[in-house]
Design an enzyme around this catalytic site. Sequence first.
Site, PDB file in Angstrom:
ATOM      1  N   ALA A   1      -4.540   2.388   8.540  1.00  0.00           N
ATOM      2  CA  ALA A   1      -4.018   1.055   8.879  1.00  0.00           C
ATOM      3  C   ALA A   1      -4.860   0.408   9.971  1.00  0.00           C
ATOM      4  O   ALA A   1      -5.847  -0.268   9.689  1.00  0.00           O
ATOM      5  CB  ALA A   1      -2.550   1.158   9.277  1.00  0.00           C
ATOM      6  N   ARG A   2      -4.494   0.618  11.218  1.00  0.00           N
ATOM      7  CA  ARG A   2      -5.231   0.097  12.367  1.00  0.00           C
ATOM      8  C   ARG A   2      -5.229   1.156  13.472  1.00  0.00           C
ATOM      9  O   ARG A   2      -4.212   1.815  13.728  1.00  0.00           O
ATOM     10  CB  ARG A   2      -4.601  -1.198  12.891  1.00  0.00           C
ATOM     11  CG  ARG A   2      -4.859  -2.413  12.013  1.00  0.00           C
ATOM     12  CD  ARG A   2      -6.325  -2.816  12.017  1.00  0.00           C
ATOM     13  NE  ARG A   2      -6.599  -4.055  11.298  1.00  0.00           N
ATOM     14  CZ  ARG A   2      -6.901  -4.125  10.007  1.00  0.00           C
ATOM     15  NH1 ARG A   2      -6.945  -3.009   9.281  1.00  0.00           N
ATOM     16  NH2 ARG A   2      -7.168  -5.287   9.441  1.00  0.00           N
TER      17      ARG A   2
ATOM     18  N   ILE B   1       0.830  -1.203   0.000  1.00  0.00           N
ATOM     19  CA  ILE B   1       0.000   0.000   0.000  1.00  0.00           C
ATOM     20  C   ILE B   1       0.866   1.255   0.000  1.00  0.00           C
ATOM     21  O   ILE B   1       0.602   2.206  -0.740  1.00  0.00           O
ATOM     22  CB  ILE B   1      -0.966  -0.023   1.197  1.00  0.00           C
ATOM     23  CG1 ILE B   1      -1.996  -1.142   1.007  1.00  0.00           C
ATOM     24  CG2 ILE B   1      -1.664   1.327   1.360  1.00  0.00           C
ATOM     25  CD1 ILE B   1      -2.851  -1.408   2.228  1.00  0.00           C
TER      26      ILE B   1
ATOM     27  N   GLU C   1     -13.803   0.128  17.734  1.00  0.00           N
ATOM     28  CA  GLU C   1     -14.694   0.212  16.579  1.00  0.00           C
ATOM     29  C   GLU C   1     -15.951  -0.603  16.829  1.00  0.00           C
ATOM     30  O   GLU C   1     -15.855  -1.769  17.226  1.00  0.00           O
ATOM     31  CB  GLU C   1     -13.976  -0.287  15.321  1.00  0.00           C
ATOM     32  CG  GLU C   1     -12.799   0.599  14.929  1.00  0.00           C
ATOM     33  CD  GLU C   1     -12.116   0.174  13.635  1.00  0.00           C
ATOM     34  OE1 GLU C   1     -12.587  -0.794  12.983  1.00  0.00           O
ATOM     35  OE2 GLU C   1     -11.109   0.808  13.266  1.00  0.00           O
TER      36      GLU C   1
ATOM     37  N   ASP D   1      10.477   2.648   7.669  1.00  0.00           N
ATOM     38  CA  ASP D   1      10.154   1.226   7.629  1.00  0.00           C
ATOM     39  C   ASP D   1      11.459   0.453   7.732  1.00  0.00           C
ATOM     40  O   ASP D   1      12.220   0.382   6.769  1.00  0.00           O
ATOM     41  CB  ASP D   1       9.434   0.870   6.326  1.00  0.00           C
ATOM     42  CG  ASP D   1       8.903  -0.568   6.334  1.00  0.00           C
ATOM     43  OD1 ASP D   1       9.472  -1.401   7.061  1.00  0.00           O
ATOM     44  OD2 ASP D   1       7.932  -0.846   5.607  1.00  0.00           O
TER      45      ASP D   1
ATOM     46  N   ASP E   1      -9.536   6.549   9.345  1.00  0.00           N
ATOM     47  CA  ASP E   1     -10.484   5.539   8.892  1.00  0.00           C
ATOM     48  C   ASP E   1     -10.579   4.406   9.907  1.00  0.00           C
ATOM     49  O   ASP E   1     -11.387   3.491   9.741  1.00  0.00           O
ATOM     50  CB  ASP E   1     -10.046   4.987   7.530  1.00  0.00           C
ATOM     51  CG  ASP E   1     -11.110   4.118   6.878  1.00  0.00           C
ATOM     52  OD1 ASP E   1     -12.302   4.480   6.956  1.00  0.00           O
ATOM     53  OD2 ASP E   1     -10.765   3.080   6.292  1.00  0.00           O
TER      54      ASP E   1
ATOM     55  N   HIS F   1     -13.988   2.962   8.960  1.00  0.00           N
ATOM     56  CA  HIS F   1     -13.171   1.830   8.527  1.00  0.00           C
ATOM     57  C   HIS F   1     -13.744   1.266   7.221  1.00  0.00           C
ATOM     58  O   HIS F   1     -13.882   0.047   7.056  1.00  0.00           O
ATOM     59  CB  HIS F   1     -13.115   0.743   9.593  1.00  0.00           C
ATOM     60  CG  HIS F   1     -11.907  -0.161   9.444  1.00  0.00           C
ATOM     61  ND1 HIS F   1     -11.369  -0.884  10.474  1.00  0.00           N
ATOM     62  CD2 HIS F   1     -11.131  -0.455   8.361  1.00  0.00           C
ATOM     63  CE1 HIS F   1     -10.332  -1.584  10.067  1.00  0.00           C
ATOM     64  NE2 HIS F   1     -10.165  -1.337   8.776  1.00  0.00           N
TER      65      HIS F   1
ATOM     66  N   ALA G   1     -12.054   2.811   1.893  1.00  0.00           N
ATOM     67  CA  ALA G   1     -11.542   2.089   0.728  1.00  0.00           C
ATOM     68  C   ALA G   1     -12.525   1.062   0.191  1.00  0.00           C
ATOM     69  O   ALA G   1     -12.208   0.354  -0.763  1.00  0.00           O
ATOM     70  CB  ALA G   1     -10.221   1.400   1.076  1.00  0.00           C
TER      71      ALA G   1
END
Length: 350
Positions: free
Chosen positions: A241-242, A162, A271, A181, A266, A290, A293
């Site tokens: 992501a999370r 992504i 949640e 990263d 998102d 969430h 996308a």
Amino acid sequence: MTYRVEFTADFFRPGTTDPVFRDIDVSALNVPGVEYGYLTEAGGEIAAGQLAHADAVVVLGPSVTAASLEGAEHLAVVARIGVGYDAVDVEACTKAGVALTITPDGVRRPVASAALTFLLALAHRLPLKDRMTREGRWGEKPDHMGIGLRGRTLGLIGMGNIGTEILTLAAPWQMLTVVCDPYADPEAVTAAGATRLGLPDLLEQADFIIICCALTPDTHHLIGADQLARMKPSAHLINIARGPIIDQAALTHALQNGLIAGAALDVFEQEPINLEDPLLDLDNVILAPHALAWTDESFRMMGESAFAGILAASKGRAPDHVVNQEVLGSTLFKEKLARCALRRTEESSR
């Protein structure tokens, strides 16, 4: 006995047999020797015994735990719709001889474009300008200029499929790009036109930061009060992501007190988000459930990817996009694949 595929209950509208995701073409499983159905019990976790007759299960929301795998002697594949698998006990799957698959083919472009949708909305102050128009506040236009992107710095936390797609799509905007990263291939970073930095330097330099890494014990609350304090007061934070990668309370404080300019989320630590959460009262954050996308393209491609792996297993072949690669060498997994192929062949020959 046929090769049996189960879907978790959240693929159905509650109390009906009406599919929620019509873009997932389940008819791909209408092949000789294969049958499919839906788990009748909904919940946050697949309960023990629900997979007793399944060779494969397609999972959207529910968790897959060691208890979920109890009695699932035939189960060879857990096909997760999406790329996140923090709700799946990977070690338990491997121990049980079960391959966990994900669907990067259907996620890469939709999630990357969702992240950039957030970025553009923040840069152009879209929610505010929408409200201004609805309220007839045209005279305030000079007071709410957007942010030009050329020459600004885009920072990515995570550069997997992504993240790489985000850099590709954002290239025409002529932004400076930096990534954090530790697992990224240095040559891939360079090829994408980016510079690899440590997290503190990225936080200090970036005007827009997009979180697109996996949730792991190492990334839980990776962004907290100390990290937010390093960001520019003019910077914006995006999370596709999370939720638990960000300390949500610390982010709320930062937004309330102008420590950063804005955010777009998102995903959340809880949640659905609690309707009393103070984050919902802020004007400098854009929120989505969430699902930013979620497109027809995304679900069609995720279904195709998941079903390709499931059908490969039904023929005794290892599926693609397996998270726990070590299971592919497992004698137990190989035995399960052989039995899956035998059952499908015997049923097809009747």
